[in-house]
Design a protein around this motif. Structure first.
Motif, short mmCIF file in Angstrom:
data_model
loop_
_atom_site.label_atom_id
_atom_site.label_comp_id
_atom_site.label_asym_id
_atom_site.label_seq_id
_atom_site.Cartn_x
_atom_site.Cartn_y
_atom_site.Cartn_z
N LEU A 1 4.59 104.08 17.93
CA LEU A 1 3.38 103.32 17.63
C LEU A 1 3.81 101.95 17.10
O LEU A 1 4.62 101.85 16.18
CB LEU A 1 2.54 104.06 16.59
CG LEU A 1 1.23 103.39 16.15
CD1 LEU A 1 0.27 103.24 17.33
CD2 LEU A 1 0.57 104.18 15.03
N VAL A 2 3.27 100.92 17.72
CA VAL A 2 3.69 99.55 17.43
C VAL A 2 2.46 98.74 17.03
O VAL A 2 1.42 98.84 17.69
CB VAL A 2 4.37 98.95 18.68
CG1 VAL A 2 4.60 97.46 18.52
CG2 VAL A 2 5.67 99.68 18.96
N SER A 3 2.58 97.96 15.97
CA SER A 3 1.48 97.10 15.53
C SER A 3 1.82 95.64 15.78
O SER A 3 2.98 95.23 15.66
CB SER A 3 1.22 97.29 14.03
OG SER A 3 0.64 98.55 13.79
N SER A 4 0.81 94.86 16.10
CA SER A 4 1.00 93.42 16.33
C SER A 4 -0.33 92.74 16.02
O SER A 4 -1.32 93.41 15.75
CB SER A 4 1.40 93.17 17.79
OG SER A 4 0.26 93.30 18.61
N PRO A 5 -0.34 91.39 16.07
CA PRO A 5 -1.62 90.72 15.83
C PRO A 5 -2.70 91.17 16.81
O PRO A 5 -3.89 91.12 16.52
CB PRO A 5 -1.27 89.24 16.04
CG PRO A 5 0.19 89.15 15.78
CD PRO A 5 0.76 90.45 16.25
N ALA A 6 -2.27 91.62 18.01
CA ALA A 6 -3.24 92.04 19.03
C ALA A 6 -3.77 93.45 18.80
O ALA A 6 -4.67 93.89 19.51
CB ALA A 6 -2.61 91.93 20.41
N GLY A 7 -3.20 94.16 17.84
CA GLY A 7 -3.63 95.54 17.60
C GLY A 7 -2.47 96.50 17.74
O GLY A 7 -1.31 96.10 17.63
#
Lengths: 161, 282
Positions: free
Chosen positions: B136-142
């Motif tokens: 599971l990866v988080s970024s500014p895009a979600g």
């Protein structure tokens, strides 16, 4: 953007509040800034274990930790392991079993053993050997070191030889 | 050895770390630092800014998710090796973590850091590939989920985009017996070659350490096993379609030999009646 970092580190029971260069390694902070030269620099590549200190009670290699990362943490070096003038039981066992010759690996070795025995108070010989995977000694051949640790491991068979 | 100068910021949360990362395209994330700091000391990595997430408590956990074991990205190797949930539900990971580096390294190194570093000689990425894990990866895009099979793109290259942070490792439930073998010249070394094998609901999966630029599935071995071939016969195919490095510790040919031998041993462990055990050869 700051090239330094504010840190609050408790070293051998004493709170240090200071700014360090971001790139300063913990081993350099301890030796060069605090004068705690008991912590040695051996390989400087996370291999030999001479720079081992206790970080929040666990053995780590201080050549591979930035001082900035230790903010809020507690560090124990060989100087702080026992009150001045006395020896920690691991230090006493090393003396009694002649578990050192040149002594360069000894501070790191002792702190690695303290960490090992906290986790495995009844460490077997195999546990002891595995627990010291990260500490190199070029003098003793390890046998007296293992004997010293064995003498402390509760429940371990004591080898009279 | 002293790293080049860099800026340093401490993040208190994943969201804050992502915000800091996106402000500087040469920024790198710092977790336990046991892959990144050695590279910085050699000046092979020269980030302009380190965003330290080492103290982000929300990334340290092991819990049961729906159909998978959820492992926070900052979970240390020492925790993987000793945590009861990991040992019970992802025994292969615990066995692998027990053999990483040395105790000091295991006290600092993290599972997310090992994945993001992307070294094919690391053990955990191959073990997670064998376990069919996802990240599971988080970024500014979600948020997005990346499967282990498409995460590693090349030597020290992953599918992570700048500003993305691995937050959780998901290991599917239902893995049975497993085997893990690696060969090292010295106890603290990286594996010359290694093999992780696990009995999963979709069959036995086998993944290789240090046999190419990325952790590799031993597809020929898996196909032979699913076709009912004996383990020894399947293991002989372990080096098919691999591209092992040649260096001062081993030739490519010796690594191929090791892959075949170690796969045979790992598969024997998978076949053993015991629910799961593992070992390594030194």
């Amino acid at each position: 953007m700051s090239l330094t970092a504010r840190v609050r580190i408790r070293v051998n029971g004493e709170l240090q509040v200071t700014a360090v260069p971001a790139r300063q390694l913990l081993v350099s902070y301890l030796r060069d800034d605090l004068g705690l030269t008991g912590t040695k620099i051996g390989c400087d590549t996370t291999s030999c274990g001479a720079c081992t200190v206790l970080l929040n009670g666990e053995a780590v290699k201080s050549c591979t930790v930035f001082a900035a990362q230790a903010d809020g943490d507690e560090v124990i070096t060989i100087e702080g392991l026992a009150p001045a003038g006395s020896l920690h039981p691991v230090q006493r066992a090393f003396r009694d079993e002649h578990a050192l010759q040149c002594g360069y690996c000894t501070p790191g070795m002792v702190l690695a053993v303290v960490s090992l025995l906290r986790e495995l108070p009844e460490a077997s010989d195999a546990d002891i050997r595995r627990g010291l995977d990260g500490n190199l000694c070029r003098c003793t051949g390890y046998t007296p070191i293992i004997r010293a640790v064995r003498s402390l491991a509760a429940g371990a068979a004591h080898d009279p030889g | 050895m002293i790293p080049a100068e860099f800026g340093y910021r401490r993040a208190a949360s994943v969201a804050e770390a992502i915000g800091m990362l996106t402000q500087d395209e040469d920024a790198r994330l710092l977790a336990g630092g046991h892959s990144l700091i050695p590279l910085m000391k050699l000046r092979l990595a020269v980030p302009s800014l380190l965003v330290d997430i080492g103290k982000v408590a929300e990334l340290r956990y092991v819990s049961e998710g729906p159909g998978y074991l959820a492992i926070g990205a900052l979970t240390r190797h020492h925790t993987l090796a000793t945590n009861p949930l990991v040992r019970e539900q992802a025994g292969l990971l615990a066995a692998v973590a027990t053999e990483i580096g040395d105790p000091q390294v295991r006290h600092r190194g993290t599972i997310g850091g090992s994945l993001a570093h992307g070294d094919p000689a690391s053990d955990l990425p191959a073990a997670l590939l064998a376990l069919d894990a996802s990240y599971l990866v988080s970024s500014p895009a979600g948020n997005r989920v990346i499967s282990a099979g498409v995460f590693h793109l090349g030597f020290l290259q992953t599918a992570l985009q700048h500003g993305e942070v691995i937050t959780e490792i998901r290991v599917p439930s239902g893995t049975g017996s497993y085997g893990f073998r690696k060969f090292r010249a010295r106890s603290m070394d990286w594996a010359m070659a290694g093999v992780a094998a696990a009995r999963t609901p979709s069959g036995i999966r086998v993944a290789l350490v240090n046999m190419g630029a990325v952790p590799l599935r031993a597809a020929a071995v898996e196909a032979a096993l699913s076709a009912g071939r004996p383990a020894a016969e399947a293991a002989a195919l372990a080096a098919v379609d691999t591209a092992p490095p040649a260096d001062t510790s081993a030739s490519a040919g010796f690594r191929r030999h090791l892959a075949r031998v170690l796969t045979g041993q790992a598969l024997a462990d998978v076949d053993a009646a015991a629910p799961g055990r593992a070992g390594s050869v030194e």
